[in-house]
Write a protein that holds these residues in place. Structure first.
Motif, PDB file in Angstrom:
ATOM      1  N   ARG A 131       0.812  -1.217   0.000  1.00  0.00           N
ATOM      2  CA  ARG A 131       0.000   0.000   0.000  1.00  0.00           C
ATOM      3  C   ARG A 131       0.852   1.277   0.000  1.00  0.00           C
ATOM      4  O   ARG A 131       0.401   2.321  -0.457  1.00  0.00           O
ATOM      5  N   LEU A 151       2.180   6.723   7.457  1.00  0.00           N
ATOM      6  CA  LEU A 151       1.810   5.368   7.857  1.00  0.00           C
ATOM      7  C   LEU A 151       1.039   5.351   9.165  1.00  0.00           C
ATOM      8  O   LEU A 151       0.084   4.580   9.328  1.00  0.00           O
ATOM      9  N   LYS A 159      -1.109   7.259  10.360  1.00  0.00           N
ATOM     10  CA  LYS A 159      -2.511   7.696  10.275  1.00  0.00           C
ATOM     11  C   LYS A 159      -3.410   6.663   9.616  1.00  0.00           C
ATOM     12  O   LYS A 159      -4.632   6.835   9.584  1.00  0.00           O
ATOM     13  N   ASP A 160      -2.832   5.594   9.074  1.00  0.00           N
ATOM     14  CA  ASP A 160      -3.623   4.638   8.308  1.00  0.00           C
ATOM     15  C   ASP A 160      -4.327   3.650   9.237  1.00  0.00           C
ATOM     16  O   ASP A 160      -3.785   3.236  10.269  1.00  0.00           O
ATOM     17  N   ASP A 161      -5.536   3.240   8.842  1.00  0.00           N
ATOM     18  CA  ASP A 161      -6.313   2.289   9.647  1.00  0.00           C
ATOM     19  C   ASP A 161      -5.633   0.927   9.743  1.00  0.00           C
ATOM     20  O   ASP A 161      -5.876   0.182  10.697  1.00  0.00           O
ATOM     21  N   TYR A 190      -7.554  -4.949   4.034  1.00  0.00           N
ATOM     22  CA  TYR A 190      -6.577  -4.023   3.454  1.00  0.00           C
ATOM     23  C   TYR A 190      -5.839  -4.563   2.240  1.00  0.00           C
ATOM     24  O   TYR A 190      -5.282  -3.780   1.462  1.00  0.00           O
ATOM     25  N   GLU A 219      -1.338   3.908  -2.139  1.00  0.00           N
ATOM     26  CA  GLU A 219      -1.473   5.313  -1.767  1.00  0.00           C
ATOM     27  C   GLU A 219      -1.730   6.207  -2.971  1.00  0.00           C
ATOM     28  O   GLU A 219      -2.419   7.229  -2.850  1.00  0.00           O
ATOM     29  N   THR A 266      -5.382   6.641  -3.403  1.00  0.00           N
ATOM     30  CA  THR A 266      -6.168   7.214  -2.306  1.00  0.00           C
ATOM     31  C   THR A 266      -5.697   8.605  -1.877  1.00  0.00           C
ATOM     32  O   THR A 266      -6.454   9.333  -1.237  1.00  0.00           O
ATOM     33  N   ASN A 267      -4.460   8.974  -2.203  1.00  0.00           N
ATOM     34  CA  ASN A 267      -3.938  10.284  -1.789  1.00  0.00           C
ATOM     35  C   ASN A 267      -4.545  11.389  -2.654  1.00  0.00           C
ATOM     36  O   ASN A 267      -4.536  11.309  -3.881  1.00  0.00           O
TER      37      ASN A 267
END
Length: 515
Positions: free
Chosen positions: A181, A229, A231-233, A254, A260, A263-264
């Motif tokens: 990811r 990293l 901050k990621d679930d 996941y 990223e 999603t960024n």
């Protein structure tokens, strides 16, 4: 001042300004928003600096509500042509002055997203990163089954205030998904699962397991303190999920998510944020970080030797004391020795000294542990980060950059084929030409995506390079720990030696060789 600034003593306009520029999720005013507010007043830079000097901001740069109210009052005083200072507020007994800032609703524009050039800049310093989280990994006694045995770890996160239990295979799956990811970010490596061939000859299995525990702890701390990293679930799940099927949960939730780039929010705009000389900056930074990595590797090597010497000193002192005890325990006395009675007195003195050297050995061993835990381990943490950065640079070159170049080459070949096919096309070959055109369009789309990924990879590299430089002040932490360990160790051992010195006179008389 005569009037205390509080919620009830300020004009309603103050509260409206606060509501307009307050950070939505912090209940405070961001420092950069306040600076933009100051700039909007058109006051001189010197006056703006004076106002900022009198405003109390928190260490993280935020202003409280009362600090903002004080700043608004000082702005109003400055706009009247007076010197903005807390003492000047004494003249406003009834009501604080109202600054000229326009309609409060219009001030909401001040808290918009940072300018594009700020997207590229990392704001946290080393202390800010270290405060994100602190993770501890504790070894649980080995569990033995009928056929298999495994080691389990208790993972405790300070941020999430809970402990979970993980096996090495859980770490392995977590690392695999992290790398999938966040392939454009620094993802620290895992220590090996098993001993490598030949390791057993120099390292015991227990030492290997302890070294792996330390490496896993460093891995998790670097992940937990990373600006993206952390901050990621995915990371939150690893630190908080207490079920037995954590690997299944990680894969189900996941593994199928996009990386990223997908999603960024700035991924497709990365090119706009990059400086024109990004390649030159990257090359220069990479070479510097390579040299830093080499220097820190040598520092670790020397620190390890110093810690080993302290442990060796502890062992030698203990053996020295044991030999004194052995001498003092000798009970057989030949007639010549007993007639003088010298050996009898000396024997008792030697036996009593063995315990003193045992204390010296404990102090030296404690110093070795401090050097290992506080100096060598900090060096290992930073070296793990530096090595992960070098791995990231290789992924950039061998991954997205290589794929981009390969896609361009394939596109060039297809264009040449298209030109040849078009020139020699017969009516019956029209279908194959159309298929080739379709493939070229698809390849153009692929190249466009690869170009966007390449710029996003450079964007991430730029940020990760800043991360390395933000970590460099850890050098002072390492040196401080090293000096403190030496001072403490020498003071403790010096105190024992000083206590031992007068005892020699008691045991052996004045002629004991001690000045």
């Amino acid at each position: 001042m005569a009037v205390e600034i509080n919620e009830g003593s300020v004009p309603a306009y103050y509260r409206e300004v606060y509501e307009a520029i307050c950070s939505q999720n912090h209940e405070k005013v961001r420092g950069d928003v306040f600076q933009r507010l100051l700039e909007s007043t058109k006051l001189s830079k010197a006056v703006q600096a004076q106002i900022s000097e009198h405003v109390d901001a928190s260490p993280d740069g935020f202003l409280s509500k009362l600090s903002l109210y004080k700043a608004l009052a000082l702005i109003a005083i400055a706009q009247q042509g007076k010197q903005p200072s807390p003492k000047a507020l004494d003249n406003y007994v009834q009501e604080l002055p109202k600054p000229r800032l326009g309609q409060p609703g219009d001030l909401r524009a001040l808290r918009v997203q940072p300018a594009p050039e700020d997207e590229l800049t990392l704001s946290p310093n080393l202390d800010g990163m270290l405060e994100k989280d602190a993770v501890n990994v504790k070894l649980i006694p080995e569990k033995k089954g009928l056929f298999l045995k495994h080691v389990e770890y208790q993972v405790t996160s300070l941020q999430y205030k809970m402990s979970v239990y993980r096996r090495y295979s859980d770490f392995d799956v977590f690392h695999e998904i992290l790398l999938q990811r966040f392939s454009y970010r620094i993802v620290p490596s895992l220590p090996p699962k098993r001993m490598l061939k030949g390791v057993l000859t120099s390292v015991s299995e227990q030492e290997f397991i302890e070294g792996r525990r330390r490496a896993l702890c460093r891995f998790l701390n670097l992940v937990a303190q990373h600006h993206i990293l952390s901050k990621d679930d995915l990371v939150k799940t690893f630190f908080t999920f207490s079920g037995s099927d954590v690997q299944i949960r990680l894969r189900d939730i996941y593994k199928k998510m996009g990386d990223e780039f997908m999603t960024n929010r700035v991924a497709t705009l990365a090119k706009e944020y990059l400086p024109a000389d990004i390649q030159a900056q990257f090359a220069a930074s990479r070479e510097l970080i390579k040299n830093i990595h080499n220097s820190f590797s040598r520092l670790r090597e020397k620190a390890e030797k110093i810690a080993e010497r302290s442990k060796g000193n502890a062992s030698d002192l203990l053996m020295f004391g044991n030999e004194l005890g052995t001498l003092g325990s000798e009970t057989f006395l030949p007639p010549l020795a007993s007639s003088q009675n010298t050996w009898g007195r000396l024997r008792q003195s030697l036996k009593s000294l063995s315990s003193e050297f045992s204390v010296l050995s404990e102090k030296a061993a404690a110093q070795g542990r401090r050097e290992e835990d506080e100096v060598v381990e900090r060096l290992n943490l930073f070296l793990d980060l530096l090595q992960s950065y070098r791995d990231l640079c290789e992924r950039h070159e061998k991954g997205v950059l290589h794929e981009h170049q390969r896609a361009l080459h394939k596109y060039g070949v297809m264009k040449r084929q298209m030109m040849s096919a078009t020139a020699a096309a017969q009516p019956k070959e029209q279908t194959s030409v159309e298929q080739l055109e379709s493939r070229i369009v698809q390849q153009e789309n692929a190249i466009q995506v690869m170009e966007l990924r390449n710029y996003f990879s450079l964007f991430c590299l730029h940020q990760e390079t800043q991360l390395i430089f933000n970590y460099l002040p850890v050098t002072s932490h390492i040196l401080g720990a090293f000096v403190n360990s030496q001072v403490q160790g020498h003071q403790e051992m010096g105190a024992v030696w000083k206590e031992l010195q007068p005892k020699l006179s008691c045991f052996f008389g004045e002629k004991n060789g001690v000045k």
